[in-house]
Design an enzyme around this catalytic site. Structure first.
Site, PDB file in Angstrom:
ATOM      1  N   GLY A 107       0.701  -1.212   0.072  1.00  0.00           N
ATOM      2  CA  GLY A 107      -0.081   0.036   0.115  1.00  0.00           C
ATOM      3  C   GLY A 107       0.777   1.282   0.181  1.00  0.00           C
ATOM      4  N   SER A 108       0.396   2.539   0.502  1.00  0.00           N
ATOM      5  CA  SER A 108       0.963   3.595   0.363  1.00  0.00           C
ATOM      6  C   SER A 108       2.091   3.749   1.585  1.00  0.00           C
ATOM      7  CB  SER A 108      -0.009   4.783   0.822  1.00  0.00           C
ATOM      8  OG  SER A 108      -0.500   4.666   2.218  1.00  0.00           O
ATOM      9  N   GLU A 128       5.585  -3.349   0.846  1.00  0.00           N
ATOM     10  CA  GLU A 128       5.706  -3.272  -0.453  1.00  0.00           C
ATOM     11  C   GLU A 128       4.822  -2.090  -0.893  1.00  0.00           C
ATOM     12  OE1 GLU A 128       7.234  -5.054  -2.867  1.00  0.00           O
ATOM     13  OE2 GLU A 128       7.623  -6.577  -1.484  1.00  0.00           O
ATOM     14  N   GLY A 147       2.658   2.083   5.363  1.00  0.00           N
ATOM     15  CA  GLY A 147       3.907   1.392   5.656  1.00  0.00           C
ATOM     16  C   GLY A 147       4.411   1.863   6.843  1.00  0.00           C
TER      17      GLY A 147
END
Ligand code: NAD
Length: 500
Positions: A232-233, A254, A237
């Site tokens: 995600g963004s 990721e 994270g």
């Protein structure tokens, strides 16, 4: 096929779509397609306990037998490819070929993981002591929590799940609240696989939690979840990393990308043109690996950019389920507003914008279709350091390769990158230790569309995680170093004498 037909073909039933407060919209026309009842935190924690119980059994099932579960999953996905691919398109808006491609990636990683289930190799290591052997053993790690983003609603789950399952880890999945139907459809497939697999598939081996970020936070807070793999963004994270570091849990992150292509004077411009258009406007610019920055040598700028602008003007924008469409909608109106804001900032920073207006407003007013934008920039300004999840391609000129690589590396993100050049010295410099700082660096191919055989992920703000191929499986296992003394002496390491 109507939207209701697509949902029914994916195997979801009335019971799955029980009336609840979580509304699900299709970006195809902006209409509501389901209302789901989200899980609450207590239900999520109960699911985690069930997954942990499953771990205690699954870790003892031989790895090749665990591979059989994933083989059956791959077979079932082959059968369901058309139905699931169409549901991916309906729910996240990518064109049908890309929806089918996403399911194909799931099938491919299952094939990879089946082979892997017989290759979870450790090392044998030379011991400095006589009559001793050393080796490294890989053991199952525990419950793997998988948090996913809206733009790849199913493949990243499978990149994680196929590996985690053969590694001996049950999987508990928190999909994006914008794309929960595809996750429910995949869980139905897993339920069938569990049945076909027989008795040694423990209850709770794969589970789905439907809801918003609070359920992701429940996963990160619970120490029974050994690994969190989160896609995600960057802000997400950072939050996950902070929560997991409190209990020293393992993360695979990721996160966002801001991917560039350098086009050198020797480049094959026909190939470059095609690669630029596919990687910048594919999935309407909503891939973590979408091309966002084009760094073009000044000598070929005029041969490339006008042709690129012309190619953009002819792009077929429309219903992603319809044949011939290459550019589908953005996920929602917020994404469209973010695109407009970034284009305004780019203009204020000296950019000249081509395209970028809203599209299909008369026929699809509740959806968020846009004309992809090219923005000619005077330099790599502030807005170019930011990932806007929309089809905006910033273009800048460069004079020498060191300057181009410097620009490529000057952003906070480090996911994917590429160079178009037929000059070996340039391409090798780009791939060298002093070249691209990204997790993915390509030559004469765009930054998006990775194959599952390689490890996938990136550096810096992209989070440093690796998933999918190569040795990414090690992220789902714990490493144990074993020293075995088969002599009749007890020599100590480093020649130490300890007389008693
Ligand atoms: P997002 O960060 O808004 O949401 C992703 C997921 O995280 C959702 O399931 C959400 O509910 C959950 N979440 C949000 N905050 C959380 C928290 N504090 N704790 C736990 N879970 C939380 O991302 P999005 O808008 O769905 O997706 C777009 C972003 O994802 C882009 O930045 C894109 O580059 C990135 N992305 C990265 C990859 C990759 O492999 N690197 C792949 C796809 C998407």
């Amino acid at each position: 096929m109507t939207h209701a037909d697509i949902i029914a073909a994916s195997g979801l039933t009335e019971a799955d779509l029980a009336d609840g407060p979580l509304a699900v919209f299709t970006p195809v026309d902006g209409s509501e397609i389901a209302r789901l009842k989200p899980h609450n935190r207590a239900e999520a924690n109960a699911a985690i306990t069930k997954a942990h119980d499953a771990f205690l059994a699954w870790r003892k099932v031989p790895a090749p037998r665990r591979g059989e579960f994933v083989r059956l999953l791959g077979e079932e996905l082959r059968r369901e490819k058309d139905a699931l691919g169409a549901l991916v398109t309906l729910e996240c808006g990518k064109i049908l070929q890309e929806g089918l491609g996403e399911v194909q990636e799931m099938i491919d990683i299952c094939d990879f993981a089946v082979g892997l289930s017989r290759q979870l190799y450790g090392l044998t290591i030379a011991s400095e002591r006589p009559g001793h052997a050393m080796r490294e053993t890989w053991h199952p790690m525990g419950v793997c929590g998988v948090i996913t983003a809206f733009n790849f609603p199913v493949a990243p789950w499978c990149w994680n799940a196929a590996l985690a399952l053969v590694c001996g880890d049950p999987v508990i999945w928190k999909p994006s609240e914008k794309t929960p139907l595809t996750a429910l459809a995949v869980q139905r497939i897993c339920d069938r696989v569990s049945k076909a697999f027989g008795g040694d598939a423990p209850d709770g081996l794969t589970q789905v939690l439907i809801g918003e970020r609070d359920l992701g936070e429940t996963l990160t807070a619970n120490p029974k979840v050994a690994i969190i793999s989160a896609t995600g963004s960057v802000p997400m994270g950072r939050a996950v990393a902070a929560d997991m570091s409190k209990r020293l849990g393992r993360t695979i992150l990721e996160l966002g990308g801001n991917n560039a292509m350098i086009v050198a004077p020797s480049a094959d411009l026909e190939m470059a043109l095609c690669a630029i258009v596919f990687s910048a406007v594919g999935t309407a610019g909503q891939r973590c690996t979408s091309l966002r920055r084009l760094i073009v040598h000044e000598d070929i700028y005029d041969a490339l950019i006008p042709r690129l602008i012309k190619a953009y003007e002819g792009l077929p924008i429309g219903d992603p389920l319809a044949a011939g469409t290459l550019v589908g909608p953005l996920i929602d109106q917020d994404a469209s507003a973010a695109m407009t804001t970034s284009l305004d900032k780019a203009k204020a920073e000296g950019g000249v914008v081509h395209g970028g207006a809203k599209a299909l407003t008369e026929t699809h007013g509740d959806a968020a279709y846009v004309h992809p934008a090219i923005v000619e920039m005077p330099a790599q300004t502030a807005i170019m350091h930011h990932e806007t999840f929309a089809p905006i391609l910033y273009v800048v000129k460069y004079r020498d390769l060191a300057e181009a690589i410097g620009m490529q590396n000057a952003v906070p993100q480090g996911l994917s990158s590429c160079i178009f050049s037929t000059d070996l010295r340039e391409t090798e410099e780009f791939l060298s230790a002093a070249g691209s700082d990204c997790g993915i660096a390509n030559v004469n191919i765009g930054p998006s569309g990775a194959e599952i055989g390689g490890a996938f992920g990136g550096e810096k703000d992209t989070g440093g995680g690796r998933e999918s191929g190569s040795d990414a499986w090690k992220g789902y296992m714990r490493r144990q170093t074993n020293t075995i003394n088969y002599s009749r002496e007890l020599p100590l390491a480093q020649g130490i004498k300890f007389d008693i």
